[in-house]
Design a protein around this motif. Structure first.
Motif, PDB file in Angstrom:
ATOM      1  N   VAL A  22       0.990  -1.156   0.024  1.00  0.00           N
ATOM      2  CA  VAL A  22      -0.087  -0.070  -0.009  1.00  0.00           C
ATOM      3  C   VAL A  22       0.785   1.413  -0.041  1.00  0.00           C
ATOM      4  N   ILE A  23       1.924   1.439   0.865  1.00  0.00           N
ATOM      5  CA  ILE A  23       2.850   2.250   0.806  1.00  0.00           C
ATOM      6  C   ILE A  23       3.631   2.581  -0.508  1.00  0.00           C
ATOM      7  N   HIS A  24       3.936   1.657  -0.920  1.00  0.00           N
ATOM      8  CA  HIS A  24       4.529   2.031  -2.480  1.00  0.00           C
ATOM      9  C   HIS A  24       3.382   2.448  -3.566  1.00  0.00           C
ATOM     10  N   ILE A  25       2.395   1.795  -3.384  1.00  0.00           N
ATOM     11  CA  ILE A  25       1.434   2.358  -4.404  1.00  0.00           C
ATOM     12  C   ILE A  25       0.904   3.764  -4.263  1.00  0.00           C
ATOM     13  N   ALA A  26       0.749   4.132  -2.801  1.00  0.00           N
ATOM     14  CA  ALA A  26       0.561   5.552  -2.454  1.00  0.00           C
ATOM     15  C   ALA A  26       1.479   6.484  -2.825  1.00  0.00           C
ATOM     16  N   ARG A  27       2.904   6.093  -2.732  1.00  0.00           N
ATOM     17  CA  ARG A  27       3.937   7.235  -2.841  1.00  0.00           C
ATOM     18  C   ARG A  27       4.661   6.760  -4.165  1.00  0.00           C
ATOM     19  N   SER A  50      -4.508   4.721 -16.931  1.00  0.00           N
ATOM     20  CA  SER A  50      -3.479   4.328 -15.948  1.00  0.00           C
ATOM     21  C   SER A  50      -3.304   2.817 -15.345  1.00  0.00           C
ATOM     22  N   ARG A  51      -2.267   2.501 -15.310  1.00  0.00           N
ATOM     23  CA  ARG A  51      -2.258   1.010 -14.864  1.00  0.00           C
ATOM     24  C   ARG A  51      -1.646   0.798 -13.613  1.00  0.00           C
ATOM     25  N   LEU A  52      -1.892  -0.230 -12.713  1.00  0.00           N
ATOM     26  CA  LEU A  52      -1.051  -0.661 -11.642  1.00  0.00           C
ATOM     27  C   LEU A  52       0.437  -0.820 -11.850  1.00  0.00           C
ATOM     28  N   ARG A  53       1.404   0.192 -11.234  1.00  0.00           N
ATOM     29  CA  ARG A  53       2.724   0.202 -11.576  1.00  0.00           C
ATOM     30  C   ARG A  53       3.237   0.153  -9.976  1.00  0.00           C
ATOM     31  N   PHE A  54       4.315  -0.657  -9.697  1.00  0.00           N
ATOM     32  CA  PHE A  54       5.163  -0.514  -8.630  1.00  0.00           C
ATOM     33  C   PHE A  54       6.497   0.045  -9.140  1.00  0.00           C
ATOM     34  N   ASP A  55       6.745   1.252  -8.337  1.00  0.00           N
ATOM     35  CA  ASP A  55       7.910   1.689  -8.443  1.00  0.00           C
ATOM     36  C   ASP A  55       9.024   1.422  -7.343  1.00  0.00           C
ATOM     37  N   GLU A  56      10.302   1.451  -7.766  1.00  0.00           N
ATOM     38  CA  GLU A  56      11.379   0.870  -6.971  1.00  0.00           C
ATOM     39  C   GLU A  56      11.037  -0.497  -6.347  1.00  0.00           C
ATOM     40  N   TRP A  57      10.883  -1.257  -7.222  1.00  0.00           N
ATOM     41  CA  TRP A  57      10.507  -2.684  -6.763  1.00  0.00           C
ATOM     42  C   TRP A  57      11.822  -3.547  -6.249  1.00  0.00           C
ATOM     43  N   PRO A  58      13.053  -3.412  -6.418  1.00  0.00           N
ATOM     44  CA  PRO A  58      13.953  -3.858  -5.526  1.00  0.00           C
ATOM     45  C   PRO A  58      13.673  -3.481  -4.239  1.00  0.00           C
ATOM     46  N   LEU A  59      13.473  -2.280  -3.905  1.00  0.00           N
ATOM     47  CA  LEU A  59      13.355  -1.869  -2.229  1.00  0.00           C
ATOM     48  C   LEU A  59      12.038  -2.559  -2.041  1.00  0.00           C
ATOM     49  N   LEU A  60      10.962  -2.670  -2.600  1.00  0.00           N
ATOM     50  CA  LEU A  60       9.797  -3.316  -2.368  1.00  0.00           C
ATOM     51  C   LEU A  60      10.022  -4.695  -1.933  1.00  0.00           C
ATOM     52  N   LEU A  61      10.851  -5.617  -2.735  1.00  0.00           N
ATOM     53  CA  LEU A  61      11.173  -6.802  -2.432  1.00  0.00           C
ATOM     54  C   LEU A  61      11.761  -7.175  -1.255  1.00  0.00           C
ATOM     55  N   LEU A  62      12.707  -6.160  -0.899  1.00  0.00           N
ATOM     56  CA  LEU A  62      13.449  -6.196   0.362  1.00  0.00           C
ATOM     57  C   LEU A  62      12.623  -6.097   1.506  1.00  0.00           C
ATOM     58  N   ARG A  63      11.793  -5.169   1.424  1.00  0.00           N
ATOM     59  CA  ARG A  63      10.896  -4.897   2.553  1.00  0.00           C
ATOM     60  C   ARG A  63       9.898  -6.145   2.941  1.00  0.00           C
ATOM     61  N   LEU A  64       9.430  -6.738   1.612  1.00  0.00           N
ATOM     62  CA  LEU A  64       8.419  -7.899   1.777  1.00  0.00           C
ATOM     63  C   LEU A  64       9.341  -9.038   2.398  1.00  0.00           C
ATOM     64  N   LEU A  65      10.391  -9.162   1.914  1.00  0.00           N
ATOM     65  CA  LEU A  65      11.174 -10.432   2.601  1.00  0.00           C
ATOM     66  C   LEU A  65      11.591 -10.128   3.999  1.00  0.00           C
ATOM     67  N   VAL A  66      11.903  -8.854   4.485  1.00  0.00           N
ATOM     68  CA  VAL A  66      12.276  -8.847   5.726  1.00  0.00           C
ATOM     69  C   VAL A  66      10.856  -8.930   6.717  1.00  0.00           C
ATOM     70  N   LEU A  67       9.922  -8.502   6.462  1.00  0.00           N
ATOM     71  CA  LEU A  67       8.625  -8.874   7.286  1.00  0.00           C
ATOM     72  C   LEU A  67       8.247 -10.261   6.949  1.00  0.00           C
ATOM     73  N   ALA A  68       8.558 -11.070   5.915  1.00  0.00           N
ATOM     74  CA  ALA A  68       8.260 -12.642   5.914  1.00  0.00           C
ATOM     75  C   ALA A  68       8.966 -13.194   6.601  1.00  0.00           C
ATOM     76  N   LEU A  69      10.435 -12.713   6.891  1.00  0.00           N
ATOM     77  CA  LEU A  69      11.496 -13.389   7.639  1.00  0.00           C
ATOM     78  C   LEU A  69      10.921 -13.045   9.228  1.00  0.00           C
ATOM     79  N   VAL A  70      10.454 -11.868   9.579  1.00  0.00           N
ATOM     80  CA  VAL A  70      10.204 -11.475  10.695  1.00  0.00           C
ATOM     81  C   VAL A  70       8.870 -12.507  11.387  1.00  0.00           C
ATOM     82  N   ALA A  71       7.993 -12.562  10.437  1.00  0.00           N
ATOM     83  CA  ALA A  71       6.768 -13.665  10.627  1.00  0.00           C
ATOM     84  C   ALA A  71       7.282 -15.052  11.118  1.00  0.00           C
TER      85      ALA A  71
END
Length: 382
Positions: A22-27, A50-71
């Motif tokens: 959500v943060i990456h879509i809003a920003r 306009s279509r849904l697009r994720f900017d800065e996807w390497p940063l997004l992947l890192l944050r998703l991976l950190v949250l998954a490992l914390v869980a």
């Protein structure tokens, strides 16, 4: 090796993965159109949807991976069957370390913590039987065990060893370190007396002085019968007659040890055990339980005429043994008669906790995420 989760319900924390999305879509990078004069009169074309697009996807992947490992860390991942499966050779202290097996064998001393055989031989004595049972319980069921012991074992107990496996029992020349038998430390001494029993204090003071190192005085809390009682750390000698006072009875029941005079009246139905006998076998001091403490009682008045043992050279030693019983010496047994039997219980091995490794990986990913976010904020391409 089998991975498992001790708290799988914690995987519900994976729902937090929606937050960085959500943060990456809003920003998303904002694009502000700028009108040029030369383009003002051009016919406007239909804008593409306009279509849904994720900017800065390497940063997004890192944050998703950190949250998954914390869980995953919260779910407490473990790994069963990851223990050391090398054969174990346990040497009882006193055996020559050169007799340890050669090859892919984990050789340890049979001592608390099971130190490696490369370390100096531990000094005992140790509860050998208990250590053998502990080692057997901490090892995987199918791992071979070799125990190398001297001909005589110090520290055996009454129960015959019964293990979950059949160990190789080797008897080697050597001797275990001799147990150091030191007298137990005497507790602080307190004396309460009345005028009728005042004469016996001199013998008790002389005995207490003999317990001290040379040149040190004996610290004794001395007072009259009506003086306040000391705490339970003291050993109390009560030189007074009559029935046991209520305060003294409560003091003993709470865990105190009191030695009372011979004319102190105690319940006749209380079981008594002689602790000290004279040369003819007659008891001089009797013991009886009272609550959580011990009630000791002289059987004779503290006068040389009635109790000649007061003048014996070993009177201080015998009195100290009565007030502070020494721990029982370790049992000795021939190693040939103490070979373990089989049929003991096999215990499940504790799994290896994977959370420390996950914590290191999470820390490394957080450092990478901060580095990448800093480069993005400065406009530097990855």
């Amino acid at each position: 090796m089998t991975p498992a989760l001790l708290l799988p319900g914690a995987l519900a924390a994976l729902l937090a993965l929606i937050v960085p999305l959500v943060i990456h879509i809003a920003r998303r990078s904002e694009q502000v159109p700028t009108d040029f004069a030369a383009l003002r009169w051009l016919r406007q074309k239909p804008r593409p949807r306009s279509r849904l697009r994720f900017d800065e996807w390497p940063l997004l992947l890192l944050r998703l991976l950190v949250l998954a490992l914390v869980a995953l860390w919260l779910a407490q991942p473990v790994l069963f069957g990851a223990g050391d499966r090398r054969p174990v050779a346990a040497l009882v202290p006193g055996v020559d370390p050169a007799r340890a097996p050669i090859g892919d064998v984990r050789s340890v001393w049979l001592a608390p913590g099971f130190p490696s055989i490369d370390q100096p031989s531990p000094s005992g004595p140790f509860p050998v039987a208990s250590l053998i049972r502990q080692l057997d319980a901490e090892m995987p069921a199918d791992v071979p065990l070799t125990i190398i012991t001297p001909q005589v074992i110090e520290g055996a107990d009454a129960d015959r060893l019964r293990l979950s496996r059949k160990p190789e029992w080797r008897i080697s020349p050597g001797a275990m370190p001799a147990p150091r038998t030191q007298p137990a430390p005497i507790a602080p001494l307190a004396i309460r007396y009345d005028a009728q029993h005042r004469g016996g204090i001199r013998y008790l003071r002389a005995a207490a002085l003999a317990w001290q190192p040379a040149g040190r005085d004996a610290a004794i809390d001395t007072g009259a019968i009506d003086a306040p009682l000391p705490d339970q750390r003291h050993v109390l000698i009560w030189l007074g007659g009559g029935t046991v006072p209520d305060g003294l009875s409560r003091w003993i029941k709470q865990g105190g040890t009191a030695l009372v005079a011979s004319d102190m009246l105690v319940p006749a139905d209380t079981p008594r055990a002689p602790l000290w006998r004279d040369a003819l076998g007659a008891p001089l001091v009797e013991a009886m339980p009272l609550g959580q403490g011990r009630l000791l009682r002289f059987t004779r008045p503290l006068t040389p005429a009635m109790m000649p043992a007061l003048l014996d050279a070993d009177f201080p030693t015998r009195l100290r043994a009565v007030l502070t019983p020494a721990p029982p010496p370790p049992a000795r047994v021939a190693a040939a008669d103490y070979a373990p039997l089989t049929g003991g219980r096999a215990y499940d091995q504790p799994p290896q906790d994977m959370r420390p490794w996950l914590a290191i990986l999470i820390a490394a990913l957080l450092i990478a995420e901060r580095w990448l976010a800093t480069r993005r904020s400065r406009g530097i391409s990855p």
